[in-house]
Every structure is written in structure tokens, then in C-alpha cells.
Design an enzyme around this catalytic site. Structure first.
Site, PDB file in Angstrom:
ATOM      1  CE  LYS A 113      -4.187  -2.068   1.762  1.00  0.00           C
ATOM      2  NZ  LYS A 113      -3.771  -3.464   2.061  1.00  0.00           N
TER       3      LYS A 113
HETATM    4  C1  LIG Z   1      -4.471  -4.527   1.619  1.00  0.00           C
HETATM    5  C2  LIG Z   1      -3.747  -5.808   1.485  1.00  0.00           C
HETATM    6  C3  LIG Z   1      -4.211  -6.823   0.650  1.00  0.00           C
HETATM    7  C4  LIG Z   1      -5.505  -6.726  -0.097  1.00  0.00           C
HETATM    8  O1  LIG Z   1      -5.481  -5.740  -1.104  1.00  0.00           O
HETATM    9  P1  LIG Z   1      -6.856  -5.166  -1.669  1.00  0.00           P
HETATM   10  O2  LIG Z   1      -6.448  -4.023  -2.524  1.00  0.00           O
HETATM   11  O3  LIG Z   1      -7.674  -4.746  -0.494  1.00  0.00           O
HETATM   12  O4  LIG Z   1      -7.515  -6.259  -2.438  1.00  0.00           O
HETATM   13  C5  LIG Z   1      -3.431  -7.962   0.523  1.00  0.00           C
HETATM   14  N1  LIG Z   1      -2.285  -8.119   1.204  1.00  0.00           N
HETATM   15  C6  LIG Z   1      -1.807  -7.161   2.023  1.00  0.00           C
HETATM   16  C7  LIG Z   1      -0.546  -7.404   2.763  1.00  0.00           C
HETATM   17  C8  LIG Z   1      -2.519  -5.972   2.192  1.00  0.00           C
HETATM   18  O5  LIG Z   1      -2.034  -5.031   2.996  1.00  0.00           O
END
Ligand SMILES: *Cc1c(COP(=O)(O)O)cnc(C)c1O
Length: 474
Positions: A113
Site C-alpha cells: 500500500k
Molecule cells: C491490503 C492488502 C491486501 C488486499 O489488497 P486489496 O487491494 O484490499 O484487495 C493484501 N495483502 C496485504 C498485505 C494488504 O495489505
């Protein structure tokens, strides 16, 4: 480029106008009127670009109202080796021929993210300063979104962050990451409930338009459009790294929760990037897997949401999913609005008998799910075979990816977090402590700062108003 709502009830708006917003006024999500198509010559030109330049080229298509020199500078300032650990920003690691790991988790909070959120922090500060405004970001997190948002926004001028997280449900590492921040513009709220409760509270506040306007409330959760676009960049980068010519296809396996990450892959594909499969991988909370297998979309309530060893995917209402359904239905906004009305009244909708669902293969989507035991076994095998330690989310993607490999098509598994964030399961799988970057040594013992919050929207509003006034006063 103009933006409209998936439900058709919003006058077209510019990128700058939608950047700071959450849901569209009609309750839908914003989308561009059309996706730009990338031709072969452009693809060839982009192949040689460093990450920051590639990000600029893609973002300018979606944000034509930001002066190019400014946007280029924002990208250059965001995507540095200093923040992301290497010049490649998202290095590709080959596990075996045809199976690769696209490492997205080398940013400041060790999760993918960061890639989008670090840009968002700079974009927000830029637009707010230009317009002489301030913004109070209200978000919900089950771990990674919150820390990525806080590390992107800490110390940014004109921005405060109010972050809701489910009390006691994040890992010790994630809790420490967020709660140890001492920046005066960061407010951590531990809600007595699960992630979906946090998300519902954020939605309730955002739906109170008078409150939202008066206190300049915005969001950075995964429905934010700029985040989605920023994620499109690494699908291009990964594809360039795995191919040598424009006629080669690759597939991506994506550990999914809110459908934000894999939606960016879908958009890259709609732009013309030669992607074969988009593999949606879920854990035990398998709402998305169920949809792609059956055509039935049946979000679960918070009581049915399981706590798993891949907690960032413990999500049972995929907040970005509406954008894909809009595209699947060929942009029929009335139909999207009807489906989401069905969701409210009946708790589900069913596309299984529609021609659109019958043609879902045209969009490249396939899916699967993992159980805790699958992830543990995958973590073990990945270390034994390749000498690489992966986290539980990445293990989910790797496990499901194996079921969908095609001869001659590289499968790129997105590494969405580093194992250091989920030490319990690494210990269980490997009997060792996961490797931890030096900057994170002893983070759990730092002083923590947070406020307990019941599942009460009125109290939340009160808290926000009080803090904003107090911090303005000084
Ligand atoms: C947020 C997250 C996900 C999921 O991603 P989305 O965009 O919500 O589908 C998967 N793995 C990790 C480590 C995350 O932080």
C-alpha cells in the site's frame, strides 16, 4: 479526462475535484468516462523508463489538470531508492522459470500500500496548498492501509489523519507501527468491533454531507481513485521486467481483500497491457472467489468475517468491486445502481444467468482461495525450494497462482507485505523469526498512543470536531 459515478448520478468532474473525495454523491464510486488505450509505440517508449518517469506518464493520462512539471516532480520525489529500498522500486525476483515474485513491499511500512499511498501524501499536500484548504482524513484499516496512510501523511501540511482500526485484531507489529507515531496530525482510534464495523462508521460519517463539508472530511481507503491509478503503474513495470517484446503476455496473482490491487490490474489490462490472467486469491473470507466461480456476490456481515493469518484480507465486502461490475456490465450505470439496491434489500445479487457473467473470461479473471494450512505449507515450500521467506498474504497468492499457470506465460505473484509483519505464522511455519529491517528493531516496545472508541458514530463525530478545533487553536 472526466470522472463519473458507477451509478450514473454525478456530473462529470476533473481529477483534482475527485482526488480528495470518497464515495460519489450518489453512493457509487468514481471512474473515468473511458480508459486511455496504450498503443504499441507508447509501450515501446515506456519500456526503458525508470519507475518515477513511468508513474508520471501513466498519471498524466488520468490527471491532465495537474501541470506536467508539478506532476513529474511529485512522482520523482515519491519514488526514490531511499523510500523504497532500490532504484527499481518494485524489483522482480525469479523463483523458477515462469514463476516470479513482484516485490511491492519495500516501502516505509513494508506493505504494497505504500506504493500508492506515498504518492497520495504528496498529491494531497500539493492540491491542498494550491487551494488553500485543509483536509481531515478519516479511514478504516485492518492493518496495512492505516499504517501506510499514516506514514504517507505524517507531518504533511494541511492534513490530519483519523484512523479507525479493530481493537485488538491487528498484529503486534502493525499495532506498534501505527500507535507509536507521535506526529501531532495523526490520531489512532481503536474501535470495539471488526474491520467492517470501522468501515461502516467511516461510511456513516461520509454520508452525513453537512458534517463532511463542515469538517472537510476525506478518505484514503482503497476506494480512493488516485490510489488505484498509482497501483496501475506497477503492473506495467512488472510486465516490462518480465518481457522483452510487446507481444508477450504475463499473468498476475493478487492476494485480494477490498479488490483495490487487482482492480488496478484490470485497468492496466483495459488500457491494453498484454495480461493473460488476473488471478484473484482470497483467504477463508472468500466472497470474491465465490463470485468469480459462481456469479453470485454475497457479502458477509461482520459476525461471519473470520479472523485469519492473512488479516489484511479479512474483508467480506469488497469496496472496489463495484468498479469492476460497472465495466463487466459495459458501463450500464442503471443496472449497477439496481444491483447495489438489491445488495441493500436482499444482501446479495446474482449474475450467474447473465450473458455478461458468461463472458467474464474476456476480462481475464480467475480465482481461488487458501486456508491457513495451505499458506503455512506454501511458506515452507517457498523457503525450501527457493530460499525465500514470504508473508501469509503473498503465500495465499502463490498457492492460488499454482492452479492457474499456463505454459509459456510467466506468472507474477505480487508480494504484498514482508514476513516481518506477521511473525506468528512465520514462526509456526518455519520455526524462525522472520527477517526484520533494522529500522523496525524493537518497535513493539515503543510508547503507544491511541484512543478507544465504541461502535458509535455520534461519538466519533464529536471526537473529530473536538480535535480539529483543539489543533487549530494550537
Ligand atoms: C491490503 C492488502 C491486501 C488486499 O489488497 P486489496 O487491494 O484490499 O484487495 C493484501 N495483502 C496485504 C498485505 C494488504 O495489505
Amino acid at each position: 479526462m472526466r470522472y463519473v459515478s458507477t451509478r450514473g448520478g454525478m456530473p462529470p468532474a476533473s481529477f483534482s475535484e475527485i482526488l480528495l473525495g470518497g464515495l460519489a454523491p450518489d453512493g457509487g464510486l468514481v471512474l473515468p468516462e473511458a480508459y486511455p488505450r496504450i498503443d504499441d509505440a507508447t509501450l515501446t517508449r515506456w519500456r526503458a523508463l525508470p519507475y518515477a518517469e513511468l508513474a508520471f506518464e501513466i498519471l498524466r493520462l488520468y490527471a491532465p489538470d495537474i501541470p506536467e512539471a508539478d506532476l513529474r516532480e511529485l512522482c520523482a520525489r515519491t519514488y526514490t531508492a531511499r523510500a523504497f529500498g532500490s532504484d527499481e522500486i518494485v524489483p522482480l525476483l525469479q523463483l523458477e522459470p515462469g514463476l516470479q515474485l513482484l516485490r511491492l513491499s519495500n516501502g516505509p511500512t513494508l506493505a504494497f500500500k505504500d506504493v500508492a499511498m506515498q504518492l497520495l501524501g504528496n498529491l494531497f499536500e500539493y492540491v491542498l496548498a494550491r487551494e488553500g484548504r485543509e483536509l481531515n482524513i478519516l479511514g478504516a484499516t485492518s492493518g496495512d492501509t492505516g499504517s501506510a496512510a499514516e506514514y504517507a501523511m505524517r507531518g504533511k501540511r494541511g492534513v490530519r489523519v483519523f484512523m479507525l482500526s479493530p481493537h485488538g485484531r491487528m498484529s503486534a507489529f502493525q499495532t506498534a507501527q501505527m500507535f507509536s507515531l507521535a506526529d501531532p496530525n495523526i490520531f489512532n482510534l481503536a474501535v470495539q468491533g471488526v474491520f467492517d464495523d470501522c468501515q461502516d462508521m467511516v461510511k456513516a460519517v461520509s454520508n452525513d454531507l453537512a458534517f463532511k463539508q463542515r469538517w472537510a472530511i476525506g478518505t484514503v481507503n482503497s476506494i480512493n481513485w488516485a490510489r488505484v491509478v498509482a497501483q496501475v503503474v506497477y503492473y506495467f513495470k512488472g510486465w516490462f521486467a518480465a518481457t522483452t517484446s510487446n507481444d508477450q503476455r504475463v499473468s498476475f496473482a493478487v492476494p485480494s481483500g477490498n479488490f483495490g490491487n487487482v482492480l488496478a490490474g484490470h485497468i492496466a489490462r483495459m488500457m491494453g497491457l498484454p495480461i493473460s490472467r488476473l488471478v484473484v486469491a482470497t483467504n477463508e473470507n472468500d466472497v470474491l472467489d465465490e463470485f468469480f466461480r459462481t456469479g453470485r456476490y454475497r457479502p458477509r456481515g461482520s459476525a461471519e468475517t473470520q479472523q485469519t493469518s492473512s488479516p489484511s484480507m479479512d474483508i467480506s465486502k469488497a469496496s472496489n468491486f463495484e468498479r469492476f461490475v460497472h465495466d463487466l456490465l459495459g458501463g450500464a450505470t442503471g443496472q449497477v445502481a439496481d444491483l447495489w439496491k438489491d445488495l441493500e434489500t436482499r444482501g446479495e445479487f446474482d449474475l450467474s444467468d447473465t450473458p455478461e457473467f458468461a463472458a467474464i473470461g474476456d476480462f481475464g479473471f480467475v480465482s481461488g482461495r487458501s486456508l491457513h494450512a495451505n499458506r503455512v505449507a506454501t511458506i515452507r515450500e517457498t523457503r525450501e525450494r527457493y530460499g525465500v521467506v514470504v508473508d501469509t498474504h503473498t503465500a495465499d497468492g502463490l498457492y492460488v497462482a499454482r492452479q492457474w499457470r499456463e505454459p509459456g506465460v510467466p506468472m507474477l505473484c505480487l508480494e504484498t507485505a514482508q514476513p516481518a509483519k506477521f511473525a506468528d505464522t512465520i514462526r509456526e511455519a518455519l520455526g524462525i523469526e522472520p527477517p526484520r529491517p533494522a529500522a523496525f528493531e524493537g518497535i513493539e516496545s515503543r510508547a503507544q498512543r491511541f484512543t478507544l472508541m465504541p461502535r458509535d458514530v455520534t461519538m466519533l463525530k464529536h471526537y473529530i470536531a473536538e480535535r480539529v478545533l483543539a489543533s487549530r487553536a494550537g
